[in-house]
Motif scaffolding. Sequence first.
Motif, PDB file in Angstrom:
ATOM      1  N   PRO A 373       0.806  -1.229   0.000  1.00 47.39           N
ATOM      2  CA  PRO A 373       0.000   0.000   0.000  1.00 47.39           C
ATOM      3  C   PRO A 373       0.837   1.277   0.000  1.00 47.39           C
ATOM      4  O   PRO A 373       0.315   2.351  -0.328  1.00 47.39           O
ATOM      5  N   PHE A 374       2.115   1.186   0.369  1.00 54.34           N
ATOM      6  CA  PHE A 374       2.976   2.368   0.354  1.00 54.34           C
ATOM      7  C   PHE A 374       3.693   2.539  -0.986  1.00 54.34           C
ATOM      8  O   PHE A 374       4.169   3.620  -1.299  1.00 54.34           O
ATOM      9  N   ILE A 375       3.777   1.476  -1.754  1.00 54.85           N
ATOM     10  CA  ILE A 375       4.417   1.554  -3.067  1.00 54.85           C
ATOM     11  C   ILE A 375       3.404   1.945  -4.143  1.00 54.85           C
ATOM     12  O   ILE A 375       3.729   2.674  -5.080  1.00 54.85           O
ATOM     13  N   PHE A 376       2.158   1.479  -3.974  1.00 53.16           N
ATOM     14  CA  PHE A 376       1.127   1.671  -4.998  1.00 53.16           C
ATOM     15  C   PHE A 376      -0.003   2.534  -4.463  1.00 53.16           C
ATOM     16  O   PHE A 376      -0.327   2.489  -3.279  1.00 53.16           O
ATOM     17  N   GLU A 377      -0.623   3.301  -5.339  1.00 50.75           N
ATOM     18  CA  GLU A 377      -1.817   4.044  -4.952  1.00 50.75           C
ATOM     19  C   GLU A 377      -2.973   3.070  -4.727  1.00 50.75           C
ATOM     20  O   GLU A 377      -2.935   1.930  -5.180  1.00 50.75           O
ATOM     21  N   ALA A 378      -3.994   3.549  -4.004  1.00 51.06           N
ATOM     22  CA  ALA A 378      -5.014   2.651  -3.463  1.00 51.06           C
ATOM     23  C   ALA A 378      -5.665   1.752  -4.508  1.00 51.06           C
ATOM     24  O   ALA A 378      -5.841   0.552  -4.290  1.00 51.06           O
ATOM     25  N   LYS A 379      -6.040   2.304  -5.661  1.00 45.48           N
ATOM     26  CA  LYS A 379      -6.735   1.514  -6.675  1.00 45.48           C
ATOM     27  C   LYS A 379      -5.849   0.412  -7.252  1.00 45.48           C
ATOM     28  O   LYS A 379      -6.327  -0.647  -7.661  1.00 45.48           O
ATOM     29  N   GLN A 380      -4.536   0.667  -7.316  1.00 38.64           N
ATOM     30  CA  GLN A 380      -3.613  -0.348  -7.828  1.00 38.64           C
ATOM     31  C   GLN A 380      -3.226  -1.351  -6.756  1.00 38.64           C
ATOM     32  O   GLN A 380      -2.970  -2.517  -7.051  1.00 38.64           O
ATOM     33  N   ALA A 381      -3.176  -0.893  -5.501  1.00 37.61           N
ATOM     34  CA  ALA A 381      -2.696  -1.771  -4.430  1.00 37.61           C
ATOM     35  C   ALA A 381      -3.545  -3.030  -4.291  1.00 37.61           C
ATOM     36  O   ALA A 381      -3.015  -4.119  -4.043  1.00 37.61           O
ATOM     37  N   ALA A 382      -4.870  -2.912  -4.448  1.00 43.24           N
ATOM     38  CA  ALA A 382      -5.745  -4.071  -4.279  1.00 43.24           C
ATOM     39  C   ALA A 382      -5.438  -5.181  -5.288  1.00 43.24           C
ATOM     40  O   ALA A 382      -5.211  -6.330  -4.900  1.00 43.24           O
ATOM     41  N   PRO A 383      -5.419  -4.900  -6.609  1.00 45.73           N
ATOM     42  CA  PRO A 383      -5.071  -5.982  -7.536  1.00 45.73           C
ATOM     43  C   PRO A 383      -3.624  -6.456  -7.396  1.00 45.73           C
ATOM     44  O   PRO A 383      -3.337  -7.620  -7.661  1.00 45.73           O
ATOM     45  N   VAL A 384      -2.711  -5.567  -6.964  1.00 44.94           N
ATOM     46  CA  VAL A 384      -1.332  -6.010  -6.733  1.00 44.94           C
ATOM     47  C   VAL A 384      -1.289  -7.022  -5.591  1.00 44.94           C
ATOM     48  O   VAL A 384      -0.598  -8.045  -5.666  1.00 44.94           O
TER      49      VAL A 384
END
Length: 444
Positions: A373-384
């Motif tokens: 969650p600190f590397i990716f913005e919220a919308k991307q963090a979930a699928p990552v």
Amino acid sequence: MKAGVERTGSTVRQGRIGADWDPENEHFWEVEGKRHASRNLWISIPALFLAFAVWQIWSVIAVKLNDVGFSFTQTELFTLAAIPGLSGATCRLFFTFMPGLVGGKNWTVISTAALLLPAVGIGVAIQNPETSFMTMALMAALCGIGGGNFSSSMANIHFFFPRRAKGTANGLNAGLGNLGVSAVQFITPIAIGAGMVTGIAGASQQLPTGGEVWIQNAAYVWVIPIVIVTIAAFFGMDNLPNAKQSISEQAMIFKNKHTWIMTWLYTMCFGSFIGYSAAFPLLIKSEFPEVNAVGLAFLGPLVGASFRPVGGWISDKLGGAMVTFWDTLIMILATIGVVFFLNTHHFIGFLTMFILLFFTTGIANGSTFRMIPFIFEAKQAAPVLGFTGAIAAFGAFLIPKLFGWSISQTGSANVALYIFLGYYGLSLLICWYYYARKNAEVKC
């Protein structure tokens, strides 16, 4: 106004949660968001617990099959323990995107109910020693539904919590859910030793020693809990209106190099955790046949799962990258210890080092998921979160297969352990270079 829809001020609500969902808003979080997020988390955890239990049933059943009349080879037994890993990892690749497509609550209900397929199917198939290997392999593959549920569960829960609490929330969901692995290895020997459902589930089987077991109970014992949790998810969970994403929106993660770097690091820890969990009972029986200690195999997954929330919590305080770096170093030392005690044929040392290895996988499972969650913005963090979990799950297939190959080719598990050591060494360097060093590209 349609039934089930209410209007509060300017906010339209569908059920309990409206389109104004914003956990980063501290007032909203304290007044309303926290209680909804907590309710969804505490239903998600038992659903994920049961998913892991069903996924890892074969880690215990495979040990018992030949004792009740089957005649599978050692390679076939390791394969049966490994197949759920392959199918589970494959399911994760698709399940990752399902909460964003159909809603987190909806998919939790569907995927939890689907666990009944392997739970009932195994219970029927396992009662007949003439059941073919291919049929057993199909039943093992169906257990992959449980493995797939992890990615969808994590992608769903991620949206409910603010960034400052994601490490702890993800750690609780995954860590307590992971306890299903330990539970199935602890409960199964008890369940098959008691005819708790003999009236409807079939006759007992005779052991070579003269004892009596009900091996079908290994699967049937999970049926009622699955039904209960499915109902709880239907009535108690929520679909977040602002969490819906198309496949193309979610697929943007594949253009980000950090998706692939974090996938490598998460495979290092979770792939090891789930792969070792699947192989550990058979490994003990193969390497230390004179020690009647297969019943202790549950200790490894228990320690690994229990410390996953701790890894997330510590990382919220100290930073996920540093926790992952130092934990990976201990992971390397623990693997060296496993090799040493395996070569000296010292069971207590072997067991101790393996439990330490499980401990490190648990800590890193929590710390790596806090990094995302600190590397990716919220919308991307979930699928990552979902995708990294999907790839890492292949460890549940590869590790048992590597152990089986190493033992069949060399008579020892050493070669497989050396391969894992090389992987951990590379992971240490990657974590340090991209995230942990002073001038790292991303400090997390």
